[in-house]
Design an enzyme around this catalytic site. Sequence first.
Site, PDB file in Angstrom:
ATOM      1  N   THR A 111      33.951  26.395   0.753  1.00  0.00           N
ATOM      2  CA  THR A 111      33.676  25.636   1.977  1.00  0.00           C
ATOM      3  C   THR A 111      34.585  24.416   2.013  1.00  0.00           C
ATOM      4  OG1 THR A 111      31.997  24.213   0.963  1.00  0.00           O
ATOM      5  CG2 THR A 111      31.240  26.318   1.882  1.00  0.00           C
ATOM      6  N   LYS A 137      22.367  15.461  -6.148  1.00  0.00           N
ATOM      7  CA  LYS A 137      21.687  16.756  -6.159  1.00  0.00           C
ATOM      8  C   LYS A 137      20.527  16.748  -7.163  1.00  0.00           C
ATOM      9  CE  LYS A 137      24.042  18.669  -2.924  1.00  0.00           C
ATOM     10  NZ  LYS A 137      23.403  18.959  -1.618  1.00  0.00           N
ATOM     11  N   TYR A 150      28.041  12.840  -6.319  1.00  0.00           N
ATOM     12  CA  TYR A 150      27.553  14.131  -5.824  1.00  0.00           C
ATOM     13  C   TYR A 150      26.551  14.747  -6.795  1.00  0.00           C
ATOM     14  CZ  TYR A 150      27.507  18.956  -4.203  1.00  0.00           C
ATOM     15  OH  TYR A 150      27.111  20.192  -3.762  1.00  0.00           O
ATOM     16  N   ASN A 200      20.626  21.223   4.974  1.00  0.00           N
ATOM     17  CA  ASN A 200      21.922  21.690   4.472  1.00  0.00           C
ATOM     18  C   ASN A 200      23.012  20.627   4.505  1.00  0.00           C
ATOM     19  OD1 ASN A 200      24.144  23.848   3.996  1.00  0.00           O
ATOM     20  ND2 ASN A 200      24.678  22.947   5.976  1.00  0.00           N
TER      21      ASN A 200
END
Length: 242
Positions: free
Chosen positions: A200, A169, A165, A88
């Site tokens: 988040t 991924k 980013y 995670n």
Amino acid sequence: MSAEPIALVTGANKGIGLEIARQLGRRGTTVLLGARDPDRGRRAAEALTGAGLSAVALRLDVTDGRSVADAADRIGQRYGRLDILVNNAGIAGAFTGPPSEVTLAQLREVYETNVFGVVAVTNAMLPLLRRSAAGRIVNMSSEVGSLTVNSAPDSRFRDYHQLAYQSSKTALNAVTVAYAKELRDTTIKVNSANPGFTATDLNHHRGHQSVEQGAVVAVRLAALGPDGPTGTSQDDTGIIPW
């Protein structure tokens, strides 16, 4: 040796990671909360144990090889195996400009955690996962890493500029496929989980989903039965395109 499932969640002292740990704990799993900061990890574990769950803080910096090796040694010595690994831990990076302006240093910073860290932790934990009757690896990905979604002419991400980013991924999805192929003749299943746009620290809490909602798919993949899939990318509705 512990009878209940043993799970390691990296980056578990807050956000989706902590919520994944909480939901796994509610299913009777002993959860090891990987955290770079020992104090934050301890406080997170205390919050879960205070709610009656089985949780243990584990110092783990996924970008530090010695930290990763030490964590694997501690798990092996105490539990003898690992049943669930949820990769995670992740960062977004500060740069949000066009790809033509990104620096290699900015790319490396994000890849160290989001890609290289996942490989380091997975390789260190595989011997322990192989001792499980049904090991599960869940890599926390994102729909922004889907080549199919992003290349569509009407993609909602057509104006999304965050190369480090986004590409990390995409690379993580490739990592998922690679491990799934290597482990396809074992009882270990490897899948990517896409939590959706969840509020988040990673996105400054701009997400429209709660962490409770964002954790659901990871927990489902962590608890797959023997007939469950491997080598897939999934969100809360099921399999989605790479």
